[in-house]
Write a protein that holds these residues in place. Sequence first.
Motif, PDB file in Angstrom:
ATOM      1  N   HIS A  71      53.276  58.929  47.454  1.00 27.39           N
ATOM      2  CA  HIS A  71      51.875  58.826  47.007  1.00 27.39           C
ATOM      3  C   HIS A  71      51.043  57.910  47.893  1.00 27.39           C
ATOM      4  CE1 HIS A  71      52.380  54.757  45.349  1.00 27.39           C
ATOM      5  NE2 HIS A  71      53.552  55.163  44.874  1.00 27.39           N
ATOM      6  N   GLY A  72      51.687  56.996  48.613  1.00 29.63           N
ATOM      7  CA  GLY A  72      50.950  56.095  49.498  1.00 29.63           C
ATOM      8  C   GLY A  72      50.634  56.708  50.853  1.00 29.63           C
ATOM      9  N   ASP A  73      51.160  57.904  51.109  1.00 30.92           N
ATOM     10  CA  ASP A  73      50.946  58.548  52.408  1.00 30.92           C
ATOM     11  C   ASP A  73      50.246  59.896  52.306  1.00 30.92           C
ATOM     12  OD1 ASP A  73      52.676  56.895  54.505  1.00 30.92           O
ATOM     13  OD2 ASP A  73      53.817  56.999  52.642  1.00 30.92           O
ATOM     14  N   VAL A  74      50.221  60.466  51.089  1.00 34.21           N
ATOM     15  CA  VAL A  74      49.753  61.842  50.974  1.00 34.21           C
ATOM     16  C   VAL A  74      48.273  61.992  51.312  1.00 34.21           C
ATOM     17  CG1 VAL A  74      49.112  61.765  48.535  1.00 34.21           C
ATOM     18  CG2 VAL A  74      49.989  63.887  49.506  1.00 34.21           C
ATOM     19  N   ARG A 130      46.784  60.110  53.634  1.00 34.73           N
ATOM     20  CA  ARG A 130      46.552  59.580  54.977  1.00 34.73           C
ATOM     21  C   ARG A 130      45.848  60.649  55.799  1.00 34.73           C
ATOM     22  NH1 ARG A 130      48.766  55.307  56.890  1.00 34.73           N
ATOM     23  NH2 ARG A 130      50.461  55.376  55.347  1.00 34.73           N
ATOM     24  N   PHE A 131      44.773  60.287  56.480  1.00 33.84           N
ATOM     25  CA  PHE A 131      43.959  61.272  57.176  1.00 33.84           C
ATOM     26  C   PHE A 131      44.755  61.971  58.276  1.00 33.84           C
ATOM     27  CE2 PHE A 131      40.222  58.320  56.023  1.00 33.84           C
ATOM     28  CZ  PHE A 131      40.177  58.867  54.758  1.00 33.84           C
ATOM     29  N   GLN A 189      33.604  61.369  55.940  1.00 35.53           N
ATOM     30  CA  GLN A 189      34.476  60.966  54.824  1.00 35.53           C
ATOM     31  C   GLN A 189      35.843  60.512  55.330  1.00 35.53           C
ATOM     32  OE1 GLN A 189      34.793  63.765  51.543  1.00 35.53           O
ATOM     33  NE2 GLN A 189      32.709  64.485  51.931  1.00 35.53           N
ATOM     34  N   LEU A 190      36.291  61.114  56.418  1.00 36.20           N
ATOM     35  CA  LEU A 190      37.592  60.744  56.990  1.00 36.20           C
ATOM     36  C   LEU A 190      37.453  59.582  57.966  1.00 36.20           C
ATOM     37  CD1 LEU A 190      39.231  64.242  57.638  1.00 36.20           C
ATOM     38  CD2 LEU A 190      39.231  62.852  55.580  1.00 36.20           C
ATOM     39  N   GLU A 191      36.328  58.866  57.871  1.00 38.61           N
ATOM     40  CA  GLU A 191      36.068  57.647  58.639  1.00 38.61           C
ATOM     41  C   GLU A 191      35.974  57.914  60.136  1.00 38.61           C
ATOM     42  OE1 GLU A 191      39.058  54.853  57.519  1.00 38.61           O
ATOM     43  OE2 GLU A 191      38.419  54.787  55.420  1.00 38.61           O
ATOM     44  N   GLY A 192      35.454  59.102  60.485  1.00 35.85           N
ATOM     45  CA  GLY A 192      35.205  59.393  61.889  1.00 35.85           C
ATOM     46  C   GLY A 192      33.923  58.722  62.350  1.00 35.85           C
ATOM     47  N   THR A 193      33.843  58.421  63.645  1.00 31.88           N
ATOM     48  CA  THR A 193      32.685  57.683  64.160  1.00 31.88           C
ATOM     49  C   THR A 193      31.831  58.505  65.117  1.00 31.88           C
ATOM     50  OG1 THR A 193      34.130  56.749  65.878  1.00 31.88           O
ATOM     51  CG2 THR A 193      33.776  55.423  63.880  1.00 31.88           C
ATOM     52  N   THR A 242      48.948  53.483  52.078  1.00 33.91           N
ATOM     53  CA  THR A 242      49.626  52.312  52.633  1.00 33.91           C
ATOM     54  C   THR A 242      49.232  52.120  54.090  1.00 33.91           C
ATOM     55  OG1 THR A 242      51.530  53.684  53.204  1.00 33.91           O
ATOM     56  CG2 THR A 242      51.587  52.564  51.079  1.00 33.91           C
ATOM     57  N   LYS A 243      49.524  50.900  54.577  1.00 34.07           N
ATOM     58  CA  LYS A 243      49.108  50.580  55.940  1.00 34.07           C
ATOM     59  C   LYS A 243      49.934  51.338  56.966  1.00 34.07           C
ATOM     60  CE  LYS A 243      48.044  46.622  58.916  1.00 34.07           C
ATOM     61  NZ  LYS A 243      48.074  45.151  59.039  1.00 34.07           N
ATOM     62  N   TYR A 244      51.233  51.449  56.705  1.00 40.72           N
ATOM     63  CA  TYR A 244      52.121  52.114  57.662  1.00 40.72           C
ATOM     64  C   TYR A 244      52.697  53.377  57.038  1.00 40.72           C
ATOM     65  CZ  TYR A 244      51.802  47.580  59.932  1.00 40.72           C
ATOM     66  OH  TYR A 244      51.329  46.432  60.505  1.00 40.72           O
TER      67      TYR A 244
END
Length: 593
Positions: free
Chosen positions: A281-284, A286-287, A353-357, A435-437
Amino acid sequence: MASSMTTVLVVAVVFLAAACPDLASADSSDHRYKEGDPVPLYANKVGPFHNPSETYRYFDLPYCSPDDVKDKKEALGEVLNGDRLVSAPYKLEFMKDKDVQVVCSKDLSKEEVAQFRSAISKDYYFQMYYDDLPIWGFIGKVDKENKDPNEHKYYLYKHIHFDILYNDDRVIEINARTNPDTLVDLTEDREVNVAFVFSAKWKETDIPFEKRMDKYSKSSFRPHHLEIHWFSIVNSCVTVLLLTGFLATILMRVLKNDFVKYAHDEESAEDQEETGWKYIHGDVFRFPAYKSFFTAAVGSGTQLFTLTVFIFLLALVGVFYPYNRGALFTALVVIYALTSGVAGYTATSMYCQLEGTNWVRNLLLTGFLFCGPLFLTFCFLNTVAIAYKSTAALPFGTIVVIVLIWTLVTSPLLILGGIAGKNSKAEFQAPCRTTKYPREIPPLPWYRGALPQMAMAGFLPFSAIYIELYYIFASVWGHRIYTIYSILFIVFIILLIVTAFITVALTYFQLAAEDHEWWWRSFLCGGSTGLFIYGYCLYYYYARSDMSGFMQTSFFFGYMACICYGFFLMLGTVGFRAALLFVRHIYRSIKCE
């Protein structure tokens, strides 16, 4: 969103009416004539019967050409369809019977005889339009009594008889038939004198003018064939829906057991190690990798889906009636241009939304993701058509018009959609914190790889449309008329349902195997039906058609590659959207830390 879709549809209809007058009426005339009035007769094109893309101007063959050959002004869609209408040498005045009349007497040189003989050997046909009613016929015949090809006889038809039906002051129907008793033998290489003649017979009918096109709709499928067609479609759809329902029942039962198990685990032992899809659940959320490319693909797929829906709406209301020349091509160009804002908005808003710049690069990628390959394919195929001197080659003026539409309509709407998407300020809704990693994905068996999963995902939706594909191909790449859009729309809906469900099922099994990289996989699995359709192209070309020659082959596989690529993007978007809804739903239903 609903209001914007309505606005696009209204603008599309207005734009279509302006850009394609043949959508409303096939000619500026009201199709009313008095006895003795000249009725417009245009010669359109000639070409090999089995190669529908390989068409040439009527007077590319050494027929009698009138002194004042006039080109008919054509709409954009007619030019894209390869139509090049010019005034025909036959004069058929309203309600005037014609006995055998000589059009001209012509001495054919050896080269012209060889040209006619080559055309007859390739089963050349001609197409004309009389008061916007289509006429066909073969230019000659080959006598194959002797099996040795060197002993075949080649005959040119020199007499065309027109049977014309009228009601009051309007033309209702026309049929052309060649006289088998007046043939010219062109077997030998020698100069031949040919007197091209024609005759006409008028008869009154009670068929109203409004129903004069019904003949072509009814001729597309005989009642017996239509019954078999419906039975095959219903049988295919029932089979696919039963399989889908069976898989849905299993999946719902498995999910229910998972929810009960995870709820029990939370109550009994908080420190118990998690397994299955809850474990990741902490990775699903992840962008995905290459998110600019991914969002551009989703944006392009959304635009193509919108385009398809609008085309179906126009088809169901009767815009694409038989021989409404170029209406479909005009609609495709205009609606694609007007829906480019959908691609820009969808891609850029999701990218942000996926934090693209770098949203400008994302917007450019969206604009060229489908148009780029289509443009390169067009350039190659148009060059081939120019080399063959075919009417499939677009004139320079038409290319300029298309470029202007892309520059003045498509690009500005794409940019406006992108700006609106960037300013939408929407945030990605993830039920669980990421999660971070990332977790390491455990080793998986070979059949859980991307390619085997795509093969499984594409087979079921393809089986739902397999039967209908033959009729569509026979219409697009043949001379059959397709008019039963209601069946096609039902098949399209079933295709969307099956694609969405099979992608959801495979996404669940992927997450249950603790593989959290589902974003791209869901898109690839959803779009894999496009690859199956391209595989069907190979089967159709070699087993179901008689197409031949470099030009026809390159046109068939080139443009079908673009169409299948469009299906890949559209169905990939459907699969991803369904998978995203499913993943959000199941992770909302459990307690995530």
